[in-house]
Design a protein around this motif. Sequence first.
Motif, PDB file in Angstrom:
ATOM      1  N   ALA B  12      45.904  23.228  41.035  1.00  0.00           N
ATOM      2  CA  ALA B  12      44.502  23.201  40.650  1.00  0.00           C
ATOM      3  C   ALA B  12      43.706  22.298  41.417  1.00  0.00           C
ATOM      4  N   TYR B  13      42.498  22.771  41.971  1.00  0.00           N
ATOM      5  CA  TYR B  13      41.520  21.927  42.504  1.00  0.00           C
ATOM      6  C   TYR B  13      40.459  21.569  41.534  1.00  0.00           C
ATOM      7  N   GLY B  14      40.562  20.483  40.808  1.00  0.00           N
ATOM      8  CA  GLY B  14      39.462  20.357  39.927  1.00  0.00           C
ATOM      9  C   GLY B  14      39.813  21.110  38.796  1.00  0.00           C
ATOM     10  N   GLN B  17      42.143  26.819  39.246  1.00  0.00           N
ATOM     11  CA  GLN B  17      43.483  26.953  39.362  1.00  0.00           C
ATOM     12  C   GLN B  17      43.908  27.951  40.655  1.00  0.00           C
ATOM     13  N   VAL B  18      44.433  27.551  41.611  1.00  0.00           N
ATOM     14  CA  VAL B  18      44.681  28.529  42.715  1.00  0.00           C
ATOM     15  C   VAL B  18      45.995  29.014  42.669  1.00  0.00           C
ATOM     16  N   LEU B  19      47.120  28.448  42.008  1.00  0.00           N
ATOM     17  CA  LEU B  19      48.592  28.949  41.860  1.00  0.00           C
ATOM     18  C   LEU B  19      48.818  28.651  40.431  1.00  0.00           C
ATOM     19  N   GLY B  36      49.899  38.341  50.858  1.00  0.00           N
ATOM     20  CA  GLY B  36      48.833  38.618  50.252  1.00  0.00           C
ATOM     21  C   GLY B  36      47.518  38.533  50.639  1.00  0.00           C
ATOM     22  N   PRO B  37      46.642  39.166  50.009  1.00  0.00           N
ATOM     23  CA  PRO B  37      45.111  38.908  50.550  1.00  0.00           C
ATOM     24  C   PRO B  37      44.426  37.523  50.670  1.00  0.00           C
ATOM     25  N   SER B  38      43.652  37.452  51.723  1.00  0.00           N
ATOM     26  CA  SER B  38      42.989  36.114  52.029  1.00  0.00           C
ATOM     27  C   SER B  38      42.635  35.267  50.822  1.00  0.00           C
ATOM     28  N   GLY B  39      42.973  34.167  50.636  1.00  0.00           N
ATOM     29  CA  GLY B  39      42.545  33.523  49.540  1.00  0.00           C
ATOM     30  C   GLY B  39      43.530  33.397  48.236  1.00  0.00           C
ATOM     31  N   CYS B  40      44.814  34.178  48.339  1.00  0.00           N
ATOM     32  CA  CYS B  40      45.629  34.091  47.304  1.00  0.00           C
ATOM     33  C   CYS B  40      46.403  33.054  46.945  1.00  0.00           C
ATOM     34  N   GLY B  41      46.480  31.938  48.211  1.00  0.00           N
ATOM     35  CA  GLY B  41      47.229  30.906  47.888  1.00  0.00           C
ATOM     36  C   GLY B  41      48.381  30.669  48.711  1.00  0.00           C
ATOM     37  N   LYS B  42      48.699  31.593  49.562  1.00  0.00           N
ATOM     38  CA  LYS B  42      49.825  31.422  50.470  1.00  0.00           C
ATOM     39  C   LYS B  42      50.041  30.192  51.103  1.00  0.00           C
ATOM     40  N   SER B  43      48.929  29.681  52.042  1.00  0.00           N
ATOM     41  CA  SER B  43      48.690  28.504  52.695  1.00  0.00           C
ATOM     42  C   SER B  43      49.027  27.320  51.451  1.00  0.00           C
ATOM     43  N   THR B  44      48.445  27.464  50.582  1.00  0.00           N
ATOM     44  CA  THR B  44      48.444  26.389  49.864  1.00  0.00           C
ATOM     45  C   THR B  44      49.915  26.086  49.287  1.00  0.00           C
ATOM     46  N   LEU B  45      50.716  27.221  48.989  1.00  0.00           N
ATOM     47  CA  LEU B  45      52.083  27.258  48.574  1.00  0.00           C
ATOM     48  C   LEU B  45      52.850  26.551  49.665  1.00  0.00           C
ATOM     49  N   ASP B 158      52.941  29.188  59.282  1.00  0.00           N
ATOM     50  CA  ASP B 158      51.459  29.653  58.526  1.00  0.00           C
ATOM     51  C   ASP B 158      50.825  30.505  59.631  1.00  0.00           C
ATOM     52  N   GLU B 159      51.170  31.843  59.202  1.00  0.00           N
ATOM     53  CA  GLU B 159      50.631  32.691  60.136  1.00  0.00           C
ATOM     54  C   GLU B 159      50.378  32.275  61.768  1.00  0.00           C
ATOM     55  N   PRO B 160      51.491  32.214  62.206  1.00  0.00           N
ATOM     56  CA  PRO B 160      51.929  31.574  63.534  1.00  0.00           C
ATOM     57  C   PRO B 160      51.485  32.589  64.393  1.00  0.00           C
ATOM     58  N   THR B 191      52.166  35.490  56.384  1.00  0.00           N
ATOM     59  CA  THR B 191      51.487  36.671  57.452  1.00  0.00           C
ATOM     60  C   THR B 191      50.445  37.523  56.751  1.00  0.00           C
ATOM     61  N   HIS B 192      49.707  38.013  57.377  1.00  0.00           N
ATOM     62  CA  HIS B 192      48.853  39.189  57.127  1.00  0.00           C
ATOM     63  C   HIS B 192      49.382  40.512  57.479  1.00  0.00           C
ATOM     64  N   ASP B 193      50.353  40.246  58.484  1.00  0.00           N
ATOM     65  CA  ASP B 193      50.705  41.565  59.257  1.00  0.00           C
ATOM     66  C   ASP B 193      51.845  42.400  58.640  1.00  0.00           C
TER      67      ASP B 193
HETATM   68  N1  ATP Z   1      40.485  21.873  48.965  1.00  0.00           N
HETATM   69  C1  ATP Z   1      40.250  22.903  48.194  1.00  0.00           C
HETATM   70  N2  ATP Z   1      39.434  22.835  47.258  1.00  0.00           N
HETATM   71  C2  ATP Z   1      38.978  23.734  46.360  1.00  0.00           C
HETATM   72  N3  ATP Z   1      39.722  24.924  46.343  1.00  0.00           N
HETATM   73  C3  ATP Z   1      40.604  25.119  47.653  1.00  0.00           C
HETATM   74  C4  ATP Z   1      40.830  23.872  48.311  1.00  0.00           C
HETATM   75  N4  ATP Z   1      41.673  24.438  49.229  1.00  0.00           N
HETATM   76  C5  ATP Z   1      41.913  25.725  49.096  1.00  0.00           C
HETATM   77  N5  ATP Z   1      41.280  26.092  48.001  1.00  0.00           N
HETATM   78  C6  ATP Z   1      41.194  27.490  47.238  1.00  0.00           C
HETATM   79  O1  ATP Z   1      42.425  28.063  47.246  1.00  0.00           O
HETATM   80  C7  ATP Z   1      42.645  29.604  47.264  1.00  0.00           C
HETATM   81  C8  ATP Z   1      44.012  29.496  48.249  1.00  0.00           C
HETATM   82  O2  ATP Z   1      43.466  29.223  49.399  1.00  0.00           O
HETATM   83  P1  ATP Z   1      44.796  29.353  50.459  1.00  0.00           P
HETATM   84  O3  ATP Z   1      44.451  28.733  51.899  1.00  0.00           O
HETATM   85  O4  ATP Z   1      46.182  29.001  49.907  1.00  0.00           O
HETATM   86  O5  ATP Z   1      44.675  30.808  50.801  1.00  0.00           O
HETATM   87  P2  ATP Z   1      45.631  31.909  51.791  1.00  0.00           P
HETATM   88  O6  ATP Z   1      46.322  32.785  50.841  1.00  0.00           O
HETATM   89  O7  ATP Z   1      46.221  31.128  52.753  1.00  0.00           O
HETATM   90  O8  ATP Z   1      44.466  32.649  52.420  1.00  0.00           O
HETATM   91  P3  ATP Z   1      44.434  33.322  54.094  1.00  0.00           P
HETATM   92  O9  ATP Z   1      45.329  34.405  53.996  1.00  0.00           O
HETATM   93  O10 ATP Z   1      42.823  33.368  54.327  1.00  0.00           O
HETATM   94  O11 ATP Z   1      44.696  31.775  55.021  1.00  0.00           O
HETATM   95  C9  ATP Z   1      41.451  29.954  47.833  1.00  0.00           C
HETATM   96  O12 ATP Z   1      40.665  30.392  47.064  1.00  0.00           O
HETATM   97  C10 ATP Z   1      40.700  28.468  48.191  1.00  0.00           C
HETATM   98  O13 ATP Z   1      39.255  28.824  48.207  1.00  0.00           O
END
Ligand code: ATP
Lengths: 276, 355
Positions: B12-14, B17-19, B36-45, B158-160, B191-193
């Motif tokens: 969670a960021y504040g 909750q992103v995951l 997964g689609p953009s913003g679904c939390g892949k990079s975060t994980l 990460d999407e190399p 990846t997105h591909d």
């Molecule tokens: N520092 C942060 N503070 C608040 N929210 C964040 C922060 N970093 C990421 N997020 C949110 O977490 C969610 C997941 O982000 P993440 O970068 O993991 O997406 P992603 O799946 O890698 O997307 P993409 O395919 O576009 O790279 C997004 O909705 C993003 O807005």
Amino acid sequence: MKTSLLPTIAHRLALLGYIVFALFPLFWLLKVSVTPNDLLYSEGVRMWPSRTTWEHYSFVLQHSAFPTFFKNSLIVSGSTAIIVTICASLSGYALSRFNFRAKYWIVALMLLTQMFPLVMLVAPIFKILTPLGLTNSLTGLIVVYTAFNVPFATFLMQSFFDGIPKDLEEAAMIDGATKFTAFREIILPLTLPGIAATLGFVFTAAWSELLFALMLINGNNAATFPVGLLTFVSKFSVDFGQMMAAGVLALIPAALFFLLIQRYLVQGLTAGAVKG
Amino acid sequence: MASIDIQNVKKAYGHVQVLHDVDLQIKDGEFVVLVGPSGCGKSTLLRMIAGLEGVTGGEMRIDGKRVNELHPKDRDIAMVFQSYALYPHMNVAGNMSYSLKLRKTAKEKIAAAVASAASKLGLDALLDRRPKALSGGQRQRVAMGRAIVRQPKAFLFDEPLSNLDARLREQMRAEIKKMHGDLKATSIYVTHDQIEAMTLADRIVAMHGGVVQQVGAPLELYDRPANLFVAGFIGSPGMNFLDAIYSNGNVTLKDGTVVALPAPLSLDDGARVTVGVRPEHVVMGGEGAGMAASVDLVEPTGFGIILHLSLHGLAFKVFTLDRAALSAGPMVHVSFPPQHLHVFDENGERCVSRQ
Ligand SMILES: Nc1ncnc2c1ncn2[C@@H]1O[C@H](COP(=O)(O)OP(=O)(O)OP(=O)(O)O)[C@@H](O)[C@H]1O
Ligand SMILES: [Mg+2]
């Protein structure tokens, strides 16, 4: 190409105009410094005197306290520049990279310090420094200059750190570096232009500072050169030739300093870090 | 090499909750792709596995050892960033050897490791260059080289390849696959591909809105998507969806067409369902052979042809290898082979056959 000739010429002319405008006072300084006293008022306004002399320079160097002022200025400006740059690098990095609770208030406080006219602070600072024995001493000046320059320098450094991708230090940490190693070996080398700019900015600010130097120092032993320049102004006359000669001499370290750091001032050190 | 256990991990960021409770066991040597689609939390994980982001809840284990609080430098994991993140002030050799230098590896060993990685990636001639004097593809290789010079416990990508052109991407994809075959390194790849995901993965993890939707072998996700999201996300062009009513082993489409399913489903009669069919499984026939649809657009891809149709006023896609489709008239007739139908219930979950 023919068509682009005219804009190019116009561009160069505009630059030339600006350079002449900016450098003319320096030229005048140089001119007066080599004009013999007897010609100064007798020849009217001329671009170059009919006869030149080095006598002002030799007087300033041999018979005035100027070498002392000069040495004091070098010590004060150099120390201030180095101390401020080190502090500002660390605090600028923290502001750029970390999120902490009081961040907003610290930034606000630092901005606040930039808002007061310095004149208002002379008396309180004098009062603070006197019991500490820091009046009439170079150390006192260094402390005061450092305090006044750190906030702005911090913002300056922060903007340079902001320009460096966060990925780079993350990559370094994954490669096995601690946060500090990543800062030292990856981020700092890339911030050299910022460090050079900060050094230059602080150095010149301290080099030409007059107000505090005048208020906190009396006597020649700890005077810096801006204060020293004033010794050429007496109640009844101003010795322009000697004053200008001293001014030219005072320019030398500043010019040398910028010559030294100018290659770091060029941007573009981070080119190639990311995809591009 | 190592296994990676992700147990109920939350982020969670504040208040955002992103995951949500991500659960994933990655075996030693496995190649797992996160899609997964953009913003679904892949990079975060991925960044949490690397230690670049803190873990809000749950547990992360590498080789059975809890690493939640471990600094990235101590996790011994290599990561290839989407931006490559090459050190601009070091040349290629310096970039690749930095991690070994930090580990105080002997000079000769470093030289040997860099040389062998460079020859694997075709970088031998570029070792003295700074990153700014490299092309995008070469930078990508350096980023890969930086990861493979040491033998890390796992590789994170990460999407190399997303900044490379199509041809280079294809080539690098094959090289990554080959490299994984050689090194047998545990790898997690974002990846997105579609094609990268399908070709590289031992298992694909499909994510949506911070929730893992399905984990499985590529063909499993393609053949048996667990829900509407996965069904629509995997495959290109994407799956067609039609509303229908289930009854008694049949689905009845809006226009009254009845399709008999190969096996009855564990659903009540009269249940509303969504029927999915992939564009490549649709059969086109002449008059009387299925439902009539009007042709909106014909897209030849070279390999095949994508027809954009309107079926009951809904957009519908067909993919065919038959060049005759290029001259398809204003109307075509389509039918769905029952064995290729996917049926999803009202909640979007895949319906299973009645036992
Ligand atoms: N520092 C942060 N503070 C608040 N929210 C964040 C922060 N970093 C990421 N997020 C949110 O977490 C969610 C997941 O982000 P993440 O970068 O993991 O997406 P992603 O799946 O890698 O997307 P993409 O395919 O576009 O790279 C997004 O909705 C993003 O807005
Ligand atoms: Mg991402």
